[in-house]
Design a protein around this motif. Structure first.
Motif, PDB file in Angstrom:
ATOM      1  N   ARG A   8       0.806  -1.222   0.000  1.00 56.31           N
ATOM      2  CA  ARG A   8       0.000   0.000   0.000  1.00 56.31           C
ATOM      3  C   ARG A   8       0.833   1.263   0.000  1.00 56.31           C
ATOM      4  O   ARG A   8       0.283   2.361  -0.151  1.00 56.31           O
ATOM      5  CB  ARG A   8      -0.931   0.001   1.225  1.00 56.31           C
ATOM      6  CG  ARG A   8      -1.963  -1.118   1.234  1.00 56.31           C
ATOM      7  CD  ARG A   8      -3.055  -0.843   2.270  1.00 56.31           C
ATOM      8  NE  ARG A   8      -2.487  -0.491   3.562  1.00 56.31           N
ATOM      9  CZ  ARG A   8      -2.146  -1.366   4.512  1.00 56.31           C
ATOM     10  NH1 ARG A   8      -2.299  -2.660   4.284  1.00 56.31           N
ATOM     11  NH2 ARG A   8      -1.662  -0.962   5.663  1.00 56.31           N
ATOM     12  N   THR A   9       2.142   1.154   0.177  1.00 54.30           N
ATOM     13  CA  THR A   9       2.958   2.371   0.120  1.00 54.30           C
ATOM     14  C   THR A   9       2.912   3.003  -1.254  1.00 54.30           C
ATOM     15  O   THR A   9       3.064   4.211  -1.387  1.00 54.30           O
ATOM     16  CB  THR A   9       4.434   2.085   0.464  1.00 54.30           C
ATOM     17  OG1 THR A   9       5.054   1.361  -0.621  1.00 54.30           O
ATOM     18  CG2 THR A   9       4.581   1.293   1.756  1.00 54.30           C
ATOM     19  N   HIS A 152       6.302   6.018   5.537  1.00 53.71           N
ATOM     20  CA  HIS A 152       5.515   4.799   5.720  1.00 53.71           C
ATOM     21  C   HIS A 152       6.073   4.009   6.896  1.00 53.71           C
ATOM     22  O   HIS A 152       7.281   4.026   7.155  1.00 53.71           O
ATOM     23  CB  HIS A 152       5.551   3.927   4.462  1.00 53.71           C
ATOM     24  CG  HIS A 152       5.075   4.628   3.230  1.00 53.71           C
ATOM     25  ND1 HIS A 152       3.734   4.817   2.952  1.00 53.71           N
ATOM     26  CD2 HIS A 152       5.760   5.215   2.219  1.00 53.71           C
ATOM     27  CE1 HIS A 152       3.613   5.482   1.816  1.00 53.71           C
ATOM     28  NE2 HIS A 152       4.828   5.734   1.352  1.00 53.71           N
ATOM     29  N   THR A 170      -2.523  -3.416   9.204  1.00 56.86           N
ATOM     30  CA  THR A 170      -3.422  -2.423   8.626  1.00 56.86           C
ATOM     31  C   THR A 170      -3.985  -1.508   9.695  1.00 56.86           C
ATOM     32  O   THR A 170      -4.031  -0.281   9.520  1.00 56.86           O
ATOM     33  CB  THR A 170      -4.553  -3.123   7.867  1.00 56.86           C
ATOM     34  OG1 THR A 170      -4.003  -3.896   6.793  1.00 56.86           O
ATOM     35  CG2 THR A 170      -5.538  -2.107   7.299  1.00 56.86           C
ATOM     36  N   SER A 175       2.481  -0.644   6.389  1.00 60.05           N
ATOM     37  CA  SER A 175       2.246  -1.024   4.995  1.00 60.05           C
ATOM     38  C   SER A 175       3.165  -2.126   4.500  1.00 60.05           C
ATOM     39  O   SER A 175       3.060  -2.537   3.348  1.00 60.05           O
ATOM     40  CB  SER A 175       2.433   0.201   4.088  1.00 60.05           C
ATOM     41  OG  SER A 175       1.562   1.241   4.450  1.00 60.05           O
ATOM     42  N   GLN A 199      -3.899  -8.294   3.064  1.00 55.25           N
ATOM     43  CA  GLN A 199      -3.863  -6.882   3.457  1.00 55.25           C
ATOM     44  C   GLN A 199      -3.161  -5.984   2.438  1.00 55.25           C
ATOM     45  O   GLN A 199      -3.078  -4.778   2.648  1.00 55.25           O
ATOM     46  CB  GLN A 199      -3.144  -6.743   4.804  1.00 55.25           C
ATOM     47  CG  GLN A 199      -3.827  -7.422   5.967  1.00 55.25           C
ATOM     48  CD  GLN A 199      -3.016  -7.243   7.243  1.00 55.25           C
ATOM     49  OE1 GLN A 199      -3.000  -6.165   7.847  1.00 55.25           O
ATOM     50  NE2 GLN A 199      -2.331  -8.291   7.657  1.00 55.25           N
ATOM     51  N   ASP A 200      -2.636  -6.566   1.368  1.00 51.34           N
ATOM     52  CA  ASP A 200      -1.854  -5.812   0.383  1.00 51.34           C
ATOM     53  C   ASP A 200      -0.648  -5.156   1.044  1.00 51.34           C
ATOM     54  O   ASP A 200      -0.386  -3.955   0.880  1.00 51.34           O
ATOM     55  CB  ASP A 200      -2.715  -4.774  -0.326  1.00 51.34           C
ATOM     56  CG  ASP A 200      -1.993  -4.152  -1.533  1.00 51.34           C
ATOM     57  OD1 ASP A 200      -1.056  -4.793  -2.057  1.00 51.34           O
ATOM     58  OD2 ASP A 200      -2.374  -3.035  -1.936  1.00 51.34           O
TER      59      ASP A 200
END
Length: 310
Positions: A8-9, A152, A170, A175, A199-200
């Motif tokens: 997610r970063t 991040h 999360t 991330s 959670q990606d």
């Protein structure tokens, strides 16, 4: 060099990074600024853009060497990941420092050492679940993210099967997960990697060469000096691992293929893994590690024998 999105970063990181624990003096070598510069310069020439370090690699020593390099280079070309939670006393001796105030002080020292005003990925460094479950710590870190000092957050889990910390990522604003993963240690495949995919989360695979054992350089009777962290490994376990490496070389590594390249590319074949971060002692090792990137595609099916279900 190939690049992947770090969860997610959204940051694009090279599939091979540079681990810099060795700059802290616990892998049998000490480094001048010029020697560290040579390693990082070669990394940039190879297309590598990720440097991973920590506060306790020589009491910010590794960070200072990286900072000395970054001062002469373009900071914006690099993704710099460091960690928090410990204080280096001497070789192989650290204090645990996990309070919000202690970590905030560590962050400021890391920024000074790295000669930067922001850290791209700031990682909880292999702490226990007890110190992890500290709302004050994560509230402070979130404020530093909002202030722009941290871009991040990440979690470097100490146990390869630590689902508690992985699953909380999360919720805490993390991330990325950093975890030991290699052909000799596949524990993350069972629970950690599925949670990361769900959670990606980006995944940084540390110790991808199994502390160098998968480099193919060492025989089962190898001996390491007292300034090399491997001398602290249990002798029988070390012998057993090196015997397993011999079997892997015979049965899985294609003839004529460098074993270290094969081992790094093996890690990168897993869908969860974003990047591997092997330590690079010399510019020549940077070149050898970077070579793994070209095998991370279907263009080289001859390099693989399926082992994940074995």
């Amino acid at each position: 060099m190939k690049y992947r999105r770090l969860g997610r970063t959204g940051m694009k990181v090279s599939v091979v990074g540079v681990g810099t624990w060795q700059f802290g003096g616990e892998w049998g070598l000490t480094y001048t600024q010029e020697e560290a510069d040579a390693v990082l310069t070669r990394a940039k020439e190879a297309g590598i853009n990720l440097i991973d370090t920590a506060e306790c690699y020589g009491d910010h020593l590794s960070e200072r060497l990286i900072g000395g390099f970054l001062q002469k280079d373009r900071r914006e070309d690099w993704i710099v990941a460091t960690k928090f939670g410990h204080h280096f006393n001497q070789l192989f001796d650290r204090d645990q420092r996990w309070s919000a105030a202690d970590v905030k002080a560590q962050l400021e020292e890391s920024l000074r050492s790295l000669r930067t005003d922001y850290i791209d990925l700031y990682q909880f460094h292999s702490g226990s679940d007890e110190v992890f479950d500290n709302d004050d710590l994560w509230t402070m870190l979130d404020k530093e993210v909002q202030a722009g000092k941290i871009r991040h957050l990440g979690i470097s889990i100490g146990s390869n099967d630590n689902l508690h910390q992985t699953a909380a990522s999360t919720k805490l604003g993390s991330s990325a997960i950093q975890v030991v993963y290699n052909r000799l240690d596949r524990a993350p495949e069972k629970r950690v990697f599925p949670s990361c995919i769900e959670q990606d989360l980006g995944v940084l695979a540390r110790v991808p060469l199994a502390s160098g054992y998968l480099s193919g350089k060492y025989k089962p009777d190898a001996v390491f000096g007292e300034t090399d962290v491997r001398h602290r490994h249990d002798a029988e376990q070390r012998r057993a691992k090196l015997e397993e490496v011999e079997a892997i070389r015979r049965n899985e590594v294609p003839e004529g293929m460098d074993m270290a390249v094969w081992a790094l590319a093996w890690c990168l074949k897993h869908d969860a893994v974003t990047t591997v971060i092997p330590g690079c002692k010399t510019p020549e090792q940077v070149d050898a590690n970077a070579a793994a990137a070209r095998y991370v595609s279907d263009q080289h099916p001859q390099a693989w024998k399926e082992t994940r279900d074995s």
